[in-house]
Design a protein around this motif. Structure first.
Motif, mmCIF file in Angstrom:
data_model
loop_
_atom_site.group_PDB
_atom_site.id
_atom_site.type_symbol
_atom_site.label_atom_id
_atom_site.label_comp_id
_atom_site.label_asym_id
_atom_site.label_seq_id
_atom_site.Cartn_x
_atom_site.Cartn_y
_atom_site.Cartn_z
ATOM 1 N N HIS A 113 -38.396 -106.670 -98.436
ATOM 2 C CA HIS A 113 -37.289 -107.538 -98.861
ATOM 3 C C HIS A 113 -37.651 -108.343 -100.105
ATOM 4 C CE1 HIS A 113 -34.189 -110.689 -98.664
ATOM 5 N NE2 HIS A 113 -35.170 -111.552 -98.812
ATOM 6 N N GLY A 114 -36.652 -108.597 -100.917
ATOM 7 C CA GLY A 114 -36.709 -109.619 -101.955
ATOM 8 C C GLY A 114 -37.870 -109.510 -102.926
ATOM 9 N N ALA A 115 -38.603 -110.612 -103.079
ATOM 10 C CA ALA A 115 -39.694 -110.668 -104.041
ATOM 11 C C ALA A 115 -40.774 -109.644 -103.720
ATOM 12 C CB ALA A 115 -40.282 -112.073 -104.080
ATOM 13 N N LEU A 116 -41.042 -109.419 -102.457
ATOM 14 C CA LEU A 116 -42.059 -108.429 -102.080
ATOM 15 C C LEU A 116 -41.632 -107.034 -102.523
ATOM 16 C CD1 LEU A 116 -44.652 -107.587 -100.667
ATOM 17 C CD2 LEU A 116 -43.399 -107.620 -98.487
ATOM 18 N N TYR A 117 -40.377 -106.701 -102.322
ATOM 19 C CA TYR A 117 -39.820 -105.403 -102.736
ATOM 20 C C TYR A 117 -40.072 -105.168 -104.220
ATOM 21 C CZ TYR A 117 -35.944 -101.921 -103.243
ATOM 22 O OH TYR A 117 -35.163 -100.808 -103.490
ATOM 23 N N HIS A 118 -39.824 -106.197 -105.024
ATOM 24 C CA HIS A 118 -39.970 -106.053 -106.468
ATOM 25 C C HIS A 118 -41.434 -106.104 -106.909
ATOM 26 C CE1 HIS A 118 -35.695 -105.977 -107.267
ATOM 27 N NE2 HIS A 118 -35.559 -106.966 -106.412
ATOM 28 N N ASP A 119 -42.253 -106.863 -106.203
ATOM 29 C CA ASP A 119 -43.667 -106.933 -106.561
ATOM 30 C C ASP A 119 -44.363 -105.591 -106.370
ATOM 31 O OD1 ASP A 119 -43.429 -109.549 -107.304
ATOM 32 O OD2 ASP A 119 -44.400 -110.379 -105.520
ATOM 33 N N LEU A 120 -43.895 -104.798 -105.424
ATOM 34 C CA LEU A 120 -44.491 -103.480 -105.201
ATOM 35 C C LEU A 120 -44.314 -102.576 -106.420
ATOM 36 C CD1 LEU A 120 -43.405 -102.574 -101.535
ATOM 37 C CD2 LEU A 120 -45.400 -103.874 -102.305
ATOM 38 N N LEU A 121 -43.238 -102.799 -107.185
ATOM 39 C CA LEU A 121 -42.942 -101.939 -108.333
ATOM 40 C C LEU A 121 -43.956 -102.096 -109.453
ATOM 41 C CD1 LEU A 121 -39.086 -102.539 -108.631
ATOM 42 C CD2 LEU A 121 -40.238 -100.613 -107.533
ATOM 43 N N GLY A 122 -44.498 -103.294 -109.597
ATOM 44 C CA GLY A 122 -45.355 -103.566 -110.732
ATOM 45 C C GLY A 122 -46.829 -103.673 -110.408
ATOM 46 N N ASP A 123 -47.205 -103.442 -109.159
ATOM 47 C CA ASP A 123 -48.602 -103.620 -108.765
ATOM 48 C C ASP A 123 -48.997 -102.496 -107.811
ATOM 49 O OD1 ASP A 123 -51.062 -104.467 -107.650
ATOM 50 O OD2 ASP A 123 -50.545 -106.567 -107.946
ATOM 51 N N ASP A 124 -49.779 -101.547 -108.315
ATOM 52 C CA ASP A 124 -50.174 -100.405 -107.499
ATOM 53 C C ASP A 124 -50.957 -100.831 -106.262
ATOM 54 O OD1 ASP A 124 -48.986 -98.729 -109.293
ATOM 55 O OD2 ASP A 124 -50.838 -97.818 -110.046
ATOM 56 N N ARG A 125 -51.698 -101.930 -106.363
ATOM 57 C CA ARG A 125 -52.469 -102.400 -105.193
ATOM 58 C C ARG A 125 -51.547 -102.827 -104.066
ATOM 59 N NH1 ARG A 125 -55.647 -107.109 -107.913
ATOM 60 N NH2 ARG A 125 -53.517 -107.345 -108.662
ATOM 61 N N LEU A 126 -50.465 -103.517 -104.412
ATOM 62 C CA LEU A 126 -49.534 -103.966 -103.381
ATOM 63 C C LEU A 126 -48.741 -102.798 -102.806
ATOM 64 C CD1 LEU A 126 -48.155 -107.340 -104.805
ATOM 65 C CD2 LEU A 126 -50.163 -106.928 -103.368
ATOM 66 N N LEU A 127 -48.338 -101.868 -103.674
ATOM 67 C CA LEU A 127 -47.635 -100.693 -103.179
ATOM 68 C C LEU A 127 -48.532 -99.878 -102.264
ATOM 69 C CD1 LEU A 127 -45.247 -98.777 -103.057
ATOM 70 C CD2 LEU A 127 -45.976 -97.800 -105.250
ATOM 71 N N THR A 128 -49.786 -99.721 -102.637
ATOM 72 C CA THR A 128 -50.726 -98.997 -101.785
ATOM 73 C C THR A 128 -50.901 -99.702 -100.443
ATOM 74 O OG1 THR A 128 -51.906 -98.112 -103.706
ATOM 75 C CG2 THR A 128 -53.105 -98.148 -101.629
ATOM 76 N N ALA A 129 -50.907 -101.033 -100.461
ATOM 77 C CA ALA A 129 -51.015 -101.794 -99.209
ATOM 78 C C ALA A 129 -49.811 -101.553 -98.309
ATOM 79 C CB ALA A 129 -51.159 -103.281 -99.518
ATOM 80 N N ALA A 130 -48.616 -101.530 -98.908
ATOM 81 C CA ALA A 130 -47.400 -101.268 -98.126
ATOM 82 C C ALA A 130 -47.411 -99.852 -97.560
ATOM 83 C CB ALA A 130 -46.162 -101.486 -98.997
ATOM 84 N N LEU A 131 -47.833 -98.903 -98.366
ATOM 85 C CA LEU A 131 -47.926 -97.521 -97.893
ATOM 86 C C LEU A 131 -48.948 -97.396 -96.778
ATOM 87 C CD1 LEU A 131 -47.853 -95.796 -101.389
ATOM 88 C CD2 LEU A 131 -46.092 -95.557 -99.626
ATOM 89 N N SER A 132 -50.065 -98.100 -96.907
ATOM 90 C CA SER A 132 -51.090 -98.076 -95.869
ATOM 91 C C SER A 132 -50.565 -98.661 -94.561
ATOM 92 C CB SER A 132 -52.324 -98.852 -96.335
ATOM 93 O OG SER A 132 -53.310 -98.889 -95.329
ATOM 94 N N ALA A 133 -49.783 -99.740 -94.658
ATOM 95 C CA ALA A 133 -49.208 -100.336 -93.448
ATOM 96 C C ALA A 133 -48.304 -99.342 -92.728
ATOM 97 C CB ALA A 133 -48.430 -101.602 -93.810
ATOM 98 N N CYS A 134 -47.478 -98.623 -93.487
ATOM 99 C CA CYS A 134 -46.605 -97.611 -92.876
ATOM 100 C C CYS A 134 -47.427 -96.510 -92.223
ATOM 101 C CB CYS A 134 -45.681 -97.006 -93.942
ATOM 102 S SG CYS A 134 -44.411 -98.119 -94.565
ATOM 103 N N ALA A 135 -48.444 -96.031 -92.940
ATOM 104 C CA ALA A 135 -49.266 -94.936 -92.423
ATOM 105 C C ALA A 135 -50.020 -95.352 -91.174
ATOM 106 C CB ALA A 135 -50.244 -94.468 -93.501
ATOM 107 N N ARG A 136 -50.529 -96.567 -91.155
ATOM 108 C CA ARG A 136 -51.291 -97.046 -89.991
ATOM 109 C C ARG A 136 -50.378 -97.343 -88.808
ATOM 110 N NH1 ARG A 136 -54.721 -102.051 -91.560
ATOM 111 N NH2 ARG A 136 -55.442 -101.772 -89.411
ATOM 112 N N PHE A 137 -49.156 -97.790 -89.113
ATOM 113 C CA PHE A 137 -48.249 -98.148 -88.022
ATOM 114 C C PHE A 137 -47.794 -96.919 -87.251
ATOM 115 C CE2 PHE A 137 -44.275 -99.385 -86.011
ATOM 116 C CZ PHE A 137 -44.642 -100.578 -85.418
ATOM 117 N N ARG A 138 -47.335 -95.895 -87.993
ATOM 118 C CA ARG A 138 -46.924 -94.639 -87.345
ATOM 119 C C ARG A 138 -46.899 -93.513 -88.362
ATOM 120 N NH1 ARG A 138 -41.760 -95.503 -85.800
ATOM 121 N NH2 ARG A 138 -40.816 -93.955 -87.189
ATOM 122 N N ARG A 139 -47.509 -92.431 -88.027
ATOM 123 C CA ARG A 139 -47.537 -91.276 -88.916
ATOM 124 C C ARG A 139 -46.113 -90.834 -89.249
ATOM 125 N NH1 ARG A 139 -51.242 -87.222 -90.144
ATOM 126 N NH2 ARG A 139 -50.329 -85.184 -90.638
#
Length: 248
Positions: A113-139
């Motif tokens: 949501h919101g600022a987090l959604y947009h921050d993922l666009l400009g920071d590969d580290r944050l996007l990778t963190a979000a992707l990792s959370a999805c992968a760890r939560f459920r394949r």
């Protein structure tokens, strides 16, 4: 009936006695509901009730996690590390999924949501963190991200960890030439006219160009089309979009 593009809406954003949106009337019109998880809006009872409403209407339930920012409705940029972003996403996914599982369902996708959604666009580290959370939560749990003119980098990072991406576009927001949204700090960031929102939504759904903030042609490829639940026109716009998309 055309289901080539899905309709989604941010929902479950009430908190205590404070009410946001018209969830009960919007829910039958959409395919995907992005439900607040308590950090920018939502509370346990709201989450439980909105999950039940989505299941009643056969709507996919997506987690809508945010920075911990109730006062700013999650629209303020917080300086969180990648480790913190991954942890706060896992925390919120677990909270919403508990209500889903208690109702015999599970999360279908994740849309920050919101600022987090947009921050993922400009920071590969944050996007990778979000992707990792999805992968760890459920394949196989998809992450919904903004459809841009060039989605190659996001797709590359997602492919590396095996997380499906859902690309999203907005009917009710003005766009910059690169496919990013015009910041809400600018007066024209949110479309004021119902006709403009409908026209842009239909153009995106049909894969046709529409005008960016400079009046130039912009074309995006999206899996899902969003109308914000806190937009006063949301109910009227969604009723018309649903009817138009279903008859084409």
């Amino acid at each position: 009936m055309n289901r080539s593009i899905l309709l989604n809406c941010d929902m479950g954003e009430s908190f205590g006695a404070w009410q946001m949106g018209d969830d009960s009337r919007v829910m039958p019109l959409i395919d995907q509901a992005n439900l607040a998880c308590g950090f920018h809006a939502g509370d346990p009872l709201t989450m439980q009730r909105t999950v039940a409403l989505a299941l009643q209407h056969g709507v996919q339930i997506g987690a809508h996690p945010a920075y911990p920012d109730l006062q700013g409705f999650g629209r303020r940029h917080l300086r969180c590390s990648a480790e913190e972003v991954e942890a706060l996403l896992l925390y919120q996914l677990g909270a919403l999924d508990a209500f889903c599982r208690a109702a015999g369902s599970q999360l279908a996708y994740v849309k920050p949501h919101g600022a987090l959604y947009h921050d993922l666009l400009g920071d590969d580290r944050l996007l990778t963190a979000a992707l990792s959370a999805c992968a760890r939560f459920r394949r196989g749990l998809p992450l919904m991200v903004l459809a841009q003119v060039d989605n190659a980098r996001a797709q590359q990072l997602a492919d590396a960890v095996g997380v499906p991406l859902l690309f999203e576009a907005f009917a009710d927001r003005a766009y910059q030439p690169d496919g990013r949204l015009l910041p809400r700090s600018q007066a024209s960031a949110v479309h004021a006219g119902e006709e403009q929102t409908i026209a842009q939504g239909l153009a995106i759904a049909r894969g046709e160009p529409f005008a960016d903030c400079n009046g130039q042609a912009l074309q995006l490829t999206a899996d899902s089309l969003c109308v914000h639940g806190d937009n006063p026109q949301a109910l009227a716009v969604l009723r018309r979009l649903r009817a138009l998309l279903d008859c084409t």
